[in-house]
Design a protein around this motif. Sequence first.
Motif, PDB file in Angstrom:
ATOM      1  N   SER A 132       0.829  -1.221   0.000  1.00 27.80           N
ATOM      2  CA  SER A 132       0.000   0.000   0.000  1.00 27.80           C
ATOM      3  C   SER A 132       0.851   1.254   0.000  1.00 27.80           C
ATOM      4  N   ASP A 133       2.006   1.173  -0.644  1.00 32.11           N
ATOM      5  CA  ASP A 133       2.919   2.318  -0.707  1.00 32.11           C
ATOM      6  C   ASP A 133       3.313   2.818   0.685  1.00 32.11           C
ATOM      7  N   GLY A 134       3.332   1.897   1.662  1.00 29.73           N
ATOM      8  CA  GLY A 134       3.870   2.231   2.977  1.00 29.73           C
ATOM      9  C   GLY A 134       3.012   3.138   3.820  1.00 29.73           C
ATOM     10  N   ARG A 135       1.738   3.372   3.422  1.00 31.89           N
ATOM     11  CA  ARG A 135       0.907   4.313   4.172  1.00 31.89           C
ATOM     12  C   ARG A 135      -0.144   3.613   5.034  1.00 31.89           C
ATOM     13  N   ASP A 136      -0.277   2.299   4.891  1.00 32.92           N
ATOM     14  CA  ASP A 136      -1.321   1.571   5.600  1.00 32.92           C
ATOM     15  C   ASP A 136      -0.682   0.695   6.671  1.00 32.92           C
ATOM     16  N   GLU A 137      -0.963   0.991   7.942  1.00 35.70           N
ATOM     17  CA  GLU A 137      -0.339   0.251   9.027  1.00 35.70           C
ATOM     18  C   GLU A 137      -0.740  -1.220   9.022  1.00 35.70           C
ATOM     19  N   GLN A 138      -1.907  -1.522   8.461  1.00 37.21           N
ATOM     20  CA  GLN A 138      -2.372  -2.900   8.439  1.00 37.21           C
ATOM     21  C   GLN A 138      -1.516  -3.749   7.497  1.00 37.21           C
ATOM     22  N   ASP A 139      -1.101  -3.182   6.363  1.00 35.69           N
ATOM     23  CA  ASP A 139      -0.332  -3.933   5.368  1.00 35.69           C
ATOM     24  C   ASP A 139       1.161  -3.702   5.480  1.00 35.69           C
ATOM     25  N   ASP A 140       1.602  -2.592   6.067  1.00 34.48           N
ATOM     26  CA  ASP A 140       3.016  -2.213   6.066  1.00 34.48           C
ATOM     27  C   ASP A 140       3.542  -2.109   7.490  1.00 34.48           C
ATOM     28  N   ASP A 141       4.755  -2.581   7.703  1.00 28.53           N
ATOM     29  CA  ASP A 141       5.327  -2.560   9.044  1.00 28.53           C
ATOM     30  C   ASP A 141       6.376  -1.468   9.214  1.00 28.53           C
ATOM     31  N   SER A 142       6.502  -0.562   8.222  1.00 35.12           N
ATOM     32  CA  SER A 142       7.422   0.583   8.280  1.00 35.12           C
ATOM     33  C   SER A 142       8.869   0.151   8.473  1.00 35.12           C
ATOM     34  N   ARG A 143       9.203  -0.980   7.901  1.00 33.07           N
ATOM     35  CA  ARG A 143      10.595  -1.437   7.878  1.00 33.07           C
ATOM     36  C   ARG A 143      10.745  -2.369   6.688  1.00 33.07           C
ATOM     37  N   LEU A 144      11.921  -2.404   6.133  1.00 37.57           N
ATOM     38  CA  LEU A 144      12.184  -3.235   4.956  1.00 37.57           C
ATOM     39  C   LEU A 144      12.925  -4.500   5.362  1.00 37.57           C
TER      40      LEU A 144
END
Length: 533
Positions: A132-144
């Motif tokens: 989600s292009d890093g903007r959705d906390e549900q899909d993205d964990d803000s780390r690579l």
Amino acid sequence: SQDLVDFIAAFQPYADKSTHGIKLRQNGFRIADPNGNHLCSLTEIEVFILTVLREEYGKDKSDRLFKVFRRSYIIAFNNAKTIDHADKHDKNENHILSLGDYISFSEFRVFNAYLCIYAAMYDAFCKIDGTSDGRDEQDDDSRLEQIEWVNRYSDVREYGLIGLKNVKTDEEAIAVFKKMDLDGHGMVLLKEWCEYLKHAEMDNRTHVGTLLSGKIRLFRSSPEKEKRAAKQDLQAQNLSPASLNKRPVSLVVSGVYTVGKDASQDLVDFIAAFQPYADKSTHGIKLRQNGFRIADPNGNHLCSLTEIEVFILTVLREEYGKDKSDRLFKVFRRSYIIAFNNAKTIDHADKHDKNENHILSLGDYISFSEFRVFNAYLCIYAAMYDAFCKIDGTSDGRDEQDDDSRLEQIEWVNRYSDVREYGLIGLKNVKTDEEAIAVFKKMDLDGHGMVLLKEWCEYLKHAEMDNRTHVGTLLSGKIRLFRSSPEKEKRAAKQDLQAQNLSPASLNKRPVSLVVSGVYTVGKDASQDLVDF
């Protein structure tokens, strides 16, 4: 992304070294420095960012873009704040202020460049992280994680960043990931990502690297430079400094009220700042649109007296600088609530609460449809107050020690001739002491032998209305208001496009090239949010 292109399009002009760029930064820094201490905190900087986005894209899109790129702001702020020590010296305490707290004006151009570049880095980070292009906390964990990077590094190669452009094979991608992962925990955080890309530019000695290193020549303003600039402005207009002290030949508010020759210089200066906001011209409309945004920071289309006072102080500061504006604001402050209370009752239609199906308290708000009239009232009631102060005591009514904020009959009779030329018929028609005594009795509604400011203004207002003057018509509130609608806004937008030879569809196309500070070019992989920012 298109978001990135849109984002950068809003702030790229603020990083430009041109004369236009300087003027934009001066206005922008005033927004970010409301208390005038020449230093901006991160919170104040975020107010500037949101204000610029709202002016560029309107409330809905700007709020979304602001949220989309918000995590990158603190990185740009932290990198810009350490560039210049000289502007952060506390002369009273003789030490350097905490560099973690503030950005000075000399760092503001570089900050705007950093804002664009770190937004691009964040946009690329989000394209790798999740779906989600890093903007959705549900899909993205803000780390690579390494697998995410190896699978998608080719999607961010064209971001205009050398640290991404040079990764061409999976083996190179794995090697780069290990360099990014400074603590060896098998994941890369945004801060590590940005640090790697920053040092990749610096190590390759690119123009972007030089900018990000902070080792650059800063512009620092000084009183001497400001004086030279002011002198050049005067020369360009064929004016002398002395001519600035002369009042204009005629100052007309909303086409009906002309400032009289008995007015104080403070009143002339005050009205000169707000008269354009009461004008019915296209320029007046644009001024009111921008002014109402200042007075309506929460975007609910209604302004309280406190919010209106923020607008007044902001306009004065833009016109006269901090010291004079603060003094003028204080001098006329007692008249603001009178102008506000008279303007707030004009229009009921814009104050209807659709959810509760009732009219909001008219004592609380001014709508945009009332905003032009309010600015006219602001000038007229300031004039009434200026005349009141000239009668009251010996210090023009501004000194509590000498003035009691009320008029006694002896004061009025002794000085009525000093306020005859204020452009107000209720003062102009008083020519003898007998007439002055009769007028005082009409003003003194409660018969207590003194006239308060409210009674003074009510008398002068009704004198205009009873004589059916143009000022009286305006003060009566029985006037045609301009009320905006979606249809009018669409027509206005269409006219703006036609004036620029653009079609509505062309607004969705990103520019051919978007260059920040002459060094960083936005790549084609950028998100639309980043472009907008």
